[in-house]
Design an enzyme around this catalytic site. Structure first.
Site, PDB file in Angstrom:
ATOM      1  N   CYS A   1       0.832  -1.192   0.000  1.00 23.46           N
ATOM      2  CA  CYS A   1       0.000   0.000   0.000  1.00 23.46           C
ATOM      3  C   CYS A   1       0.868   1.244   0.000  1.00 23.46           C
ATOM      4  O   CYS A   1       2.087   1.156   0.100  1.00 23.46           O
ATOM      5  CB  CYS A   1      -0.905   0.018   1.221  1.00 23.46           C
ATOM      6  SG  CYS A   1       0.059   0.094   2.739  1.00 23.46           S
TER       7      CYS A   1
ATOM      8  N   CYS B   1       3.104   1.599   3.073  1.00 23.09           N
ATOM      9  CA  CYS B   1       4.355   0.851   3.055  1.00 23.09           C
ATOM     10  C   CYS B   1       5.394   1.589   2.218  1.00 23.09           C
ATOM     11  O   CYS B   1       6.560   1.683   2.586  1.00 23.09           O
ATOM     12  CB  CYS B   1       4.156  -0.536   2.443  1.00 23.09           C
ATOM     13  SG  CYS B   1       2.809  -1.474   3.135  1.00 23.09           S
TER      14      CYS B   1
ATOM     15  N   ASP C   1      -4.823 -31.363   5.219  1.00 25.73           N
ATOM     16  CA  ASP C   1      -3.885 -31.726   6.261  1.00 25.73           C
ATOM     17  C   ASP C   1      -4.053 -30.679   7.362  1.00 25.73           C
ATOM     18  O   ASP C   1      -4.613 -29.613   7.114  1.00 25.73           O
ATOM     19  CB  ASP C   1      -2.465 -31.703   5.690  1.00 25.73           C
ATOM     20  CG  ASP C   1      -1.430 -32.051   6.725  1.00 25.73           C
ATOM     21  OD1 ASP C   1      -1.704 -32.966   7.513  1.00 25.73           O
ATOM     22  OD2 ASP C   1      -0.375 -31.426   6.739  1.00 25.73           O
TER      23      ASP C   1
ATOM     24  N   ASP D   1       0.902 -29.896   3.255  1.00 24.20           N
ATOM     25  CA  ASP D   1       2.206 -29.250   3.161  1.00 24.20           C
ATOM     26  C   ASP D   1       3.379 -30.161   3.498  1.00 24.20           C
ATOM     27  O   ASP D   1       4.467 -29.959   3.014  1.00 24.20           O
ATOM     28  CB  ASP D   1       2.261 -28.043   4.098  1.00 24.20           C
ATOM     29  CG  ASP D   1       2.341 -28.469   5.545  1.00 24.20           C
ATOM     30  OD1 ASP D   1       1.612 -29.417   5.898  1.00 24.20           O
ATOM     31  OD2 ASP D   1       3.123 -27.888   6.302  1.00 24.20           O
TER      32      ASP D   1
ATOM     33  N   ASP E   1       2.741 -35.678   3.005  1.00 20.20           N
ATOM     34  CA  ASP E   1       1.614 -35.450   2.102  1.00 20.20           C
ATOM     35  C   ASP E   1       2.012 -35.603   0.638  1.00 20.20           C
ATOM     36  O   ASP E   1       1.158 -35.616  -0.239  1.00 20.20           O
ATOM     37  CB  ASP E   1       1.045 -34.040   2.303  1.00 20.20           C
ATOM     38  CG  ASP E   1       0.411 -33.878   3.665  1.00 20.20           C
ATOM     39  OD1 ASP E   1      -0.377 -34.766   4.034  1.00 20.20           O
ATOM     40  OD2 ASP E   1       0.712 -32.894   4.342  1.00 20.20           O
TER      41      ASP E   1
END
Lengths: 50, 707
Positions: B27, B30, B429, B602, B606
């Site tokens: 933005c 920032c 997960d 993740d 998995d």
């Protein structure tokens, strides 16, 4: 019809100026940061800024 | 204007320029904080933020280097990484070239149209000839300049004995210009410069759009690669150390990795013990202890003490570069629909040429003059060009992928969108997927003073817990206090002095299941416990999935009790204690029932499930195995991109089918008219460009829908 001798170069010239302006803008990085340019206007100017 | 730092190239003689990626800026606030903050740093002459690229360009004196600047940004509250390549990537150059060609074609088209309109409205004799000559004078250079992308691509294809879409376009444009030039020279009634230039203009508009969208997607990949160490200290045979750039590293070299340094290549530890922050690759927030014989990956940060690493893979062979390449492939990946369209275009291109040739021969035999037969052949050539067909899938996919990138989801494969659209059950997960997978401190026991001290201490360390603490405090808006004499002792913690009071942030002695650290100020000690909270928008995401009639379940490898509490909170059916093989089995069962499962996970465990599921999504913090196996990766703390992905994918497929219908319908309608000689090259150019533009415009609707 002699008016064409002026009108056609004027039309071409106007177009060429627009084209040159676009090339300049691109060379100069005016399109580098479109999102940033839109946001920058919201930044408040500070007193102590140079 | 509020441009505090315009960077002129002229006086850049004694100063260096550094480009840093700051992923967190989003933005105007920032931008202002970064630019003003950096300008206050000693030695910085100017700083300019580019919000679109999420980069900041800093001009600074010779006394500073990129590490100092990254530190300065960290003090302001932004994580930053230096960018390896200062010049923009080649895709950018391609987009610019296309835009220039487009501008020139637009200029030519407008002026030629101006002249053509007067010819159509009745200019005759000398005036018409003059107008044709002026048109030719404008059109020929314009075609030579703007047509280059097409001519180059057509030539390249012909040289390899193939044809592509650019071949009929090039032939059509060149033939039309040649014929028009002949007409002009002999004082004929019709010239088609307008048609040729207009065709180029509209085709270039489509291509420039396409290139710009692809370019944006690749920017994210550059940011990933910039995490890799850029150089390494290589130990020479005589024992001395030489800095070698990452690209020049070779397998077999021995590099010395100092504490706090990022690894520049993959390798095996030969000497020393330390702990590495491997979060980028494995998603694991705890530091990973390494000793002699451990294999380490580029991108990991050495936290404790120097180690010597024998390089096994460098530069483009590293695991990190592999991920980046995978993501890059997404741009060019071939999905089922793209393959169909490609095959159609490949069969179609020769058909276009033979159809045009047949039209020419047929009309010659039927007794039409050479000129009329040639005009009809050119019209057929232009009108049958399969551009709309070729654009049908990629245009929709590129727009959709780009819209998803803006919402924090990187789709690695175009065909993934097709599969995502068919999903009807989602398996999640728990750790790292439904939860953040990174330690968040419980700050409730700290007063404002202690928070300031904690932030000041945590900021000066790269340890994952310190980072988690600093991040959490910064989000609370805490301002760091000024500390003196900050020291980090490997494996123990940080000590410093705060106005004479000794302060410390150290490892917790009570080593339990939970992560914790101790903040000491003078004689007071606080224990900070770290927990792994659920992502903020889990409930909203599940609701959004429910609206799309997708059933959600939890399928986790964690302890049954831990899973059950999360499941109760979310009201989902859950299964804990599942190993990789059991997860696979669940997926196979679902598939056997004719369901199309979406796996979101993740962890390393998995990986197989992600690969086996009909479609799969992994968070950006996942291990590299999971990221490679998944069809898409979502970035950031929100889970919502998962629900958005399915919605956008479904809409994309609807648009793709519409595009196919439009392209095929157009050809069925226009080709017979062209063959019958009812279409002039100008009308053909308009019709053909319109069909392509309609397909592109139809695809662009996705961007608005996905917002």
């Amino acid at each position: 019809m002699s008016i064409l001798i002026y009108l056609i170069p004027i039309a071409l010239g106007a177009g060429a100026i627009g084209l040159a302006a676009f090339f300049w803008a691109m060379q100069n990085g005016q399109f580098e940061d479109l999102d940033g340019a839109a946001s920058r206007i919201l930044i408040d100017e500070e007193e102590d800024e140079r | 204007m509020n441009a505090p730092a315009r960077i002129d190239r002229a006086d850049a003689l004694h100063s260096a320029e550094t480009r840093l990626v700051v992923p967190a800026m989003r933005c105007a606030g920032c931008m202002a904080r970064i630019e003003r903050g950096l300008c206050k740093v000693e030695g910085v002459e100017a700083a300019r933020v580019n919000l679109s690229a999420k980069q900041v360009l800093v001009r600074h004196g010779p006394g500073l280097d990129e590490t100092d600047l990254a530190e300065a940004l960290r003090a302001i509250g932004f994580e930053a990484q230096p960018v390896t390549a200062t010049p923009p990537p080649p895709d950018d150059a391609e987009t610019r070239h296309l835009l220039r060609a487009l501008a020139v074609a637009g200029f030519g088209m407008m002026n030629i149209m101006l002249l053509s309109v007067s010819v159509w409205s009745g200019a005759a004799g000398v005036t018409r000839d003059l107008f044709h000559w002026i048109s030719a004078l404008i059109a020929l250079p314009v075609i030579l300049y703007s047509g280059r992308p097409f001519f180059a691509s057509a030539l390249a294809a012909l040289r390899h004995g193939r044809t592509n879409m650019d071949v009929p376009i090039s032939i059509g444009v060149l033939l039309a210009s040649g014929l028009s030039l002949y007409e002009t020279a002999t004082g004929g009634a019709h010239a088609y410069f307008d048609g040729a230039v207009m065709l180029l203009f509209f085709l270039l508009a489509g291509r420039a759009l396409d290139a710009a969208m692809r370019g944006r997607m690749r920017a994210g990949i550059g940011a990933l690669l910039s995490r890799m160490g850029r150089s390494a200290g290589v130990i020479q045979p005589d024992g001395s150390i030489r800095r070698v750039a990452a690209a020049q590293l070779e397998p077999g070299m021995l590099m010395l990795v100092a504490a706090g340094e990022a690894l520049a290549a993959d390798g095996v530890v030969e000497k020393g013990t330390s702990a590495l922050d491997n979060a980028m690759l494995t998603g694991e927030s705890r530091p990973e202890p390494v000793s002699v014989g451990s294999s380490v990956h580029a991108g990991a940060v050495n936290l404790l003490s120097p180690v010597q690493v024998r390089i096994t893979a460098a530069a483009h062979a590293t695991a990190l570069a592999g991920i980046a390449r995978l993501m890059d492939d997404a741009g060019q990946s071939r999905s089922r629909y793209v393959r169909i369209a490609d095959r159609a275009s490949r069969l179609y291109a020769p058909a276009v040429h033979s159809l045009a040739a047949l039209a020419f021969v047929g009309w010659m035999l039927a007794g039409a003059g050479l000129h009329q037969a040639l005009t009809i052949a050119i019209a057929v050539l232009i009108i049958t060009c399969p551009c709309a067909l070729g654009l049908a899938v990629p245009a929709a996919q590129v727009v959709a992928t780009n819209a998803l990138v803006r919402r924090g989801l990187l789709v690695k494969d175009g065909s993934a969108l097709e599969r995502l659209a068919e999903v009807d059950v989602a398996l999640f997960d728990k750790t790292g997927t439904l939860t953040l997978g990174e330690p968040r401190p419980d700050l409730s026991g700290l007063d404002a003073e202690a928070r300031g001290v904690a932030l000041a201490l945590a900021q000066s360390s790269r340890h994952p817990l310190s980072r988690g603490l600093a991040g959490a405090l910064q989000r609370e808006g805490t301002a760091p206090v000024a500390l003196a004499d900050v020291r980090e002792e490997s494996g123990v913690g940080l000590t410093a002095s705060w106005g004479g009071v000794p302060v410390a942030l150290t490892r917790s002695s009570a080593a339990g299941e939970e992560l914790a650290c101790v903040l000491t100020i003078g004689h007071r000690a606080h224990e900070l416990r770290f927990a792994d909270p659920l992502r903020e928008d889990v409930a909203a995401t599940l609701a959004a999935l429910g609206e799309q009639r997708i059933e959600a379940r939890i399928l986790s490898g964690d302890r049954e009790s831990a899973v059950a509490s999360a499941a109760r909170k979310l009201g989902l059916p859950a299964r804990g204690d599942t190993g990789p093989a059991e997860k696979l089995q669940v997926l196979e069962e679902l598939k056997a029932q004719g369901r199309h499962p979406l796996m979101v996970g993740d962890g390393l465990n998995d990986g197989p499930a992600l690969a086996a599921a009909h479609a799969s999504i992994a968070p950006g913090t996942a291990s590299d195995v999971s990221q490679q196996a998944a069809d898409a990766v979502f970035i950031g703390e929100r889970l919502m991109p998962v629900a958005a992905a399915v919605g956008v994918a479904r809409r994309t497929m609807r648009i793709v089918r519409q595009n196919f219908a439009l392209a095929i319908g157009y050809n069925l309608f226009a080709v017979p008219l062209a063959l019958a000689g009812l279409v002039t090259p100008l009308v053909a150019a308009i019709a053909m460009s319109t069909s392509s533009l309609i397909v592109v415009a139809n695809s662009l609707r996705l961007a608005r829908m996905a917002r």
